[in-house]
Design a protein around this motif. Structure first.
Motif, PDB file in Angstrom:
ATOM      1  N   GLY A 274       0.847  -1.196   0.000  1.00  0.00           N
ATOM      2  CA  GLY A 274       0.000   0.000   0.000  1.00  0.00           C
ATOM      3  C   GLY A 274       0.875   1.234   0.000  1.00  0.00           C
ATOM      4  N   MET A 275       0.277   2.361   0.359  1.00  0.00           N
ATOM      5  CA  MET A 275       0.981   3.664   0.355  1.00  0.00           C
ATOM      6  C   MET A 275       1.761   3.807  -0.941  1.00  0.00           C
ATOM      7  SD  MET A 275       1.891   5.098   3.953  1.00  0.00           S
ATOM      8  CE  MET A 275       1.267   4.617   5.560  1.00  0.00           C
ATOM      9  N   ARG A 422      -4.486  -1.739   3.619  1.00  0.00           N
ATOM     10  CA  ARG A 422      -3.133  -1.917   3.048  1.00  0.00           C
ATOM     11  C   ARG A 422      -2.207  -0.773   3.468  1.00  0.00           C
ATOM     12  NH1 ARG A 422      -3.134  -1.161  -2.049  1.00  0.00           N
ATOM     13  NH2 ARG A 422      -5.318  -0.918  -2.592  1.00  0.00           N
ATOM     14  N   ASP A 423      -2.764   0.428   3.473  1.00  0.00           N
ATOM     15  CA  ASP A 423      -1.949   1.587   3.878  1.00  0.00           C
ATOM     16  C   ASP A 423      -1.608   1.500   5.369  1.00  0.00           C
ATOM     17  OD1 ASP A 423      -2.174   2.540   1.299  1.00  0.00           O
ATOM     18  OD2 ASP A 423      -3.614   4.119   1.762  1.00  0.00           O
TER      19      ASP A 423
END
Ligand SMILES: Cc1cc2nc3c(=O)[nH]c(=O)nc-3n(C[C@H](O)[C@H](O)[C@H](O)COP(=O)(O)OP(=O)(O)OC[C@H]3O[C@@H](n4cnc5c(N)ncnc54)[C@H](O)[C@@H]3O)c2cc1C
Lengths: 456, 365
Positions: A274-275, A422-423
């Motif tokens: 993520g991110m 996910r982040d």
């Protein structure tokens, strides 16, 4: 459409019922009435109203920026193909420029040196940073990291009190940002063989550092490899921590390295869970020259600077956790009101109400911990580390509750909750894993515990 | 099935997983392409792992026997790739149900035994227990299992869709559709090698294909039970994979002056991952001792309600053992975490399953 206020939520009396506290409290004596409030109030407004006026206004500004710039671009950037090192998605570039112009990339110094409202200096620096991290993380983790990681890179120069570096590099960089020409910084402590060892003293005491600085005419030559450096591929300056040749971690020194220097290379950025708007870069240093004047805080001051930066930066990281929990909560609440099942909105089901209440309580408790740590005039290691691991663990738990509530719809990208998970997952890992942050709490307690052991 | 036969099937599956599947899944950041998946399915059908029109020893065939063989097969395949295991499971389930109904259809199929949102909460338990339904229950079941869109994660190369349709009268009827409308949802949370799509079955039925109500209902319960068992088995195999990776990594990664498996912090993470697996292995093994007729849907849902959160926790702990590397797509841990999150909310999330279990118990199911 039928008036939603025409009926109560299932399992509750209508707010107009005499048995509803909303109505019943009107019967309390006028002296007592202000003591027990029961009115619908937007939770964000309620929290904001509890902040000092200046911080409240700052929080409002941050949310407005996040909603107008980050939110509309977040999902597209998240699924864009992985960009080669140094290349930004066009939408990310737009956001960076706008953030620079709005002062969000130069807010570690007050005006006129940076963009921070000087009146905010009344509060510890971590507080406005924590507000920023929460508001930005709430709309998008990747863009949040893109915008916040530069602060981590600037922090060593600030804490080192290196006026030369501030004058020559940081302040002009801030000016460029405010003109809409982003000049970013990155913070590089992690090495392939030193992740946790770069974050905690016991491991560091046993480590043979991988990046080494060799003294030469007029400065130092840096050789070695750093990894997972947020924004390391687009930063114009990277603060690289290196040991002096032939010495151990106690010689760690922070060097301000221009990314264009000869021998500086970014061979790759990672493919992350993520991110994704922010690159995690591997950095190769092959005899990179750094003049003496760009040593931050003096030789062998690197470990102190590193630990000091982490004390301050773990508070905004904790706030990221709050932002993610809030994002999950808000999405779940919206879904529960929008989605109909068996002829009624999901929110009418009691178990759904229980889940939402749990998510609200956990998110609020997390924010209280962060604001308490952020308000502390000195960034205390134990407080910052505890806030970091607690809120980021909370964030994952709240995301899971949100996913359960959305059921099979939770897996859809457009529903956002899966992305928030996910982040959020990264925040349990970086700035020291949550295991290392727990040990940081004990490290600060060490002398008290030793005293107890000694029967004192 | 005799134990030697069972062993032979499992050995064949193990060979397939080791020689065919695992070499194709060495780079978790590059999901199997649709073509790879097609080829894998063809191979698995040829080997008889996936049930086909010709009766054999594929997944979920031989339902009179204990369920343990199919469960073990799914666990093994999922250890190599959860998406492939899910594709095998859904295709085989569809084929076996089709056969049980006496329907006929060519090519691979898909069974959408789940509803628009989950599984109809406690109303489903009352329905399956044969309790008189009230208006709310009926509305809920009609909404969840009616003709509306169903959200599916699976292989989208199917030729027919089998689905239980709830009717206004509060009865269920099995339907077969050969031309369902599909709407794809790109970038779903997990299962990169599969598609996530909404499928609108429409109301098309094969006239003679509709069977009698009690049998329909019983088969509905069986289908839900098999599906739930399949999902738990796939989750278990994925979690085993994560644990294996974390164990090996912890034995080689050095931090704090030693390999990290020497740190209690890491030992606790590994123990949590191991504990989740051991607990679910035990439950699944017990459930696998029975044939489908002896399996109680209440017990299976109860196991599933507990198993998914446990395995998600375990896989997250395995990821945490990797530190920053765990977050990277080329390592594979994050994929397991996403796949497990995805499985957790498919066809009934843990709280919804818990509501079912409570009602099932209340009504003596
Ligand atoms: C996306 C991303 C962005 C990042 N950004 C930056 C950045 O901008 N700058 C930067 O310098 N770094 C950055 N990092 C690195 C990050 O801080 C490290 O990943 C983190 O500190 C963990 O180190 P590691 O990955 O080497 O894990 P390891 O240290 O190898 O840890 C593996 C496991 O062992 C455990 N462990 C290790 N040592 C001990 C011990 N002594 N006692 C008990 N348990 C232990 C850990 O808790 C973990 O569970 C980033 C990482 C990621 C993933």
């Amino acid at each position: 459409m039928a008036d939603p206020f025409a009926r109560p939520l299932q399992g509750h009396v209508h707010p107009s019922s005499v048995l509803s506290p909303r109505k019943a409290f009107a019967r309390l004596a006028s002296l007592v009435r202000p003591m027990v409030r029961y009115e619908p109030q937007d939770p964000w407004e309620l929290d904001t109203s509890r902040l000092p006026r200046l911080l409240a206004a700052h929080r409002r500004k941050l949310r407005a920026f996040a909603e107008s710039w980050l939110a509309p671009r977040a999902l597209d950037i998240d699924v864009a193909p992985h960009a080669p090192p140094g290349k930004l998605h066009p939408a990310s570039r737009e956001v960076l420029r706008a953030a620079g112009r709005a002062g969000h990339l130069s807010d570690l110094l007050p005006r006129p040196l940076g963009s921070l409202d000087p009146r905010l200096l009344r509060f510890p620096l971590a507080f406005p940073q924590a507000l920023k991290a929460e508001e930005f993380a709430r709309v998008d983790g990747g863009l949040m990291l893109l915008l916040c990681a530069t602060g981590l890179g600037v922090a060593p120069a600030l804490l080192a009190g290196n006026l030369g570096a501030l004058r020559r590099t940081v302040i002009p960089a801030f000016r460029a940002c405010e003109r809409g020409e982003p000049h970013l910084f990155a913070f590089a402590i992690t090495e392939p063989a030193a992740g946790s060892d770069a974050e905690e003293s016991h491991g560091a005491s046993l480590l043979r550092p991988g990046v080494v600085a060799k003294a030469c005419q007029g400065g130092f030559r840096l050789t070695g490899r750093k990894c997972y450096i947020s924004g390391g591929d687009i930063a114009k300056h990277v603060v690289v921590f290196a040991a002096l040749e032939g010495e151990g971690m106690e010689s760690w020194t922070a060097f301000l390295v221009p990314a264009g220097a000869e021998g500086f290379r970014v061979p790759r950025t990672e493919l992350k869970m993520g991110m994704r708007a922010s690159g995690a870069a591997e950095i190769e240093l092959d005899g990179v020259f750094v003049p003496e004047r760009d040593v931050l805080g003096g030789l062998r001051a690197g470990w102190a600077l590193n630990r000091a930066v982490l004390n301050v930066s773990r508070i905004p990281v904790a706030a990221m956790g709050v932002g993610f929990a809030r994002a999950a909560l808000e999405e779940a609440t919206a879904f529960a009101c929008r989605f109909r099942l068996g002829g009624k909105p999901l929110v009418d089901y009691q178990d759904v109400q229980l889940t939402l209440a749990q998510m609200m309580a956990e998110t609020n408790a997390a924010r209280a911990l962060v604001w308490q740590a952020a308000a502390s005039p000195q960034a205390r290691q134990g407080e910052a580390a505890a806030a970091k691991f607690h809120t980021t663990d909370t964030a994952r738990r709240v995301c899971e509750l949100a996913m359960d509530l959305l059921g099979n719809h939770a897996v859809l990208h457009e529903g956002r909750v899966e992305k928030v998970f996910r982040d959020a997952r990264l925040t349990q890992i970086f700035e020291g894993t949550n295991q290392i942050n727990r040990l940081a709490v004990i490290e600060e307690e060490q002398e008290r515990l030793l005293g107890l052991l000694a029967g004192r | 099935m005799d134990s030697p036969d069972q062993d032979a099937v499992l050995a064949e599956v193990d060979r397939f997983a080791t020689r065919w599947l695992e070499p194709r899944c060495v780079r978790p950041e590059l999901p199997l392409t649709s073509r790879d998946l097609d080829a894998t399915l063809v191979e698995a059908r040829t080997l008889g792992i996936v049930a086909t029109a010709d009766p054999g020893l594929g997944l979920w065939e031989d339902l009179d026997d204990t369920l343990s063989r199919s469960l073990r097969v799914l666990v093994r395949i999922a250890r190599a790739n959860a998406g492939v295991a899910l594709a095998f499971h859904l295709e085989s389930l569809a084929r076996v149900l089709l056969r049980r109904l006496g329907f006929e259809a060519e090519g691979p199929g898909l069974a959408a035994v789940f509803g628009r949102y989950g599984i109809g909460r406690s109303a489903l338990a009352r329905f399956l227990a044969g309790v008189q339904l009230d208006e709310d229950d009926r509305a809920l079941l009609l909404d969840v299992f009616g003709a509306s869109d169903r959200l599916v994660t699976g292989h989208d190369g199917f030729s027919w869709l089998l689905w239980p349709a709830m009717e206004d009268r509060g009865t269920v009827r099995w339907c077969l559709t050969t031309t369902p409308t599909i709407r794809r949802h790109p970038h779903a949370h997990g299962f990169d090698e599969l598609a996530t799509f909404s499928v609108r079955p429409g109301m098309r039925r094969m006239g003679t294909d509709c069977t009698e109500e009690t049998a329909n209902r019983a088969l509905f319960a069986e289908a839900l039970t098999l599906h739930a068992l399949g999902l738990v088995a796939i989750a278990l195999g994925s979690a085993q994979r994560a644990h294996g990776l974390a164990r090996s990594f912890a034995a080689t990664r050095r931090q704090g002056g030693k390999t990290i498996d020497g740190h209690p912090a890491v030992q606790l993470l590994l123990a949590s991952s191991r504990g989740a697996i051991t607990s679910v292995e035990g439950s699944l093994e017990a459930l696998g001792q029975r044939s489908i007729r002896g399996a109680s849907i209440g017990r299976v849902f109860s196991v599933r309600a507990e198993a998914h959160p446990l395995l998600c926790r375990g896989a997250n702990d395995a990821l945490q053992v990797f530190g920053g590397m765990g977050y990277m797509r080329d390592v594979g841990l994050e994929k397991v975490v996403r796949d497990l999150n995805h499985l957790r909310v498919l066809s009934g999330s843990p709280p919804e399953l818990a509501l079912f279990v409570s009602a099932w118990e209340m009504h003596g199911g």
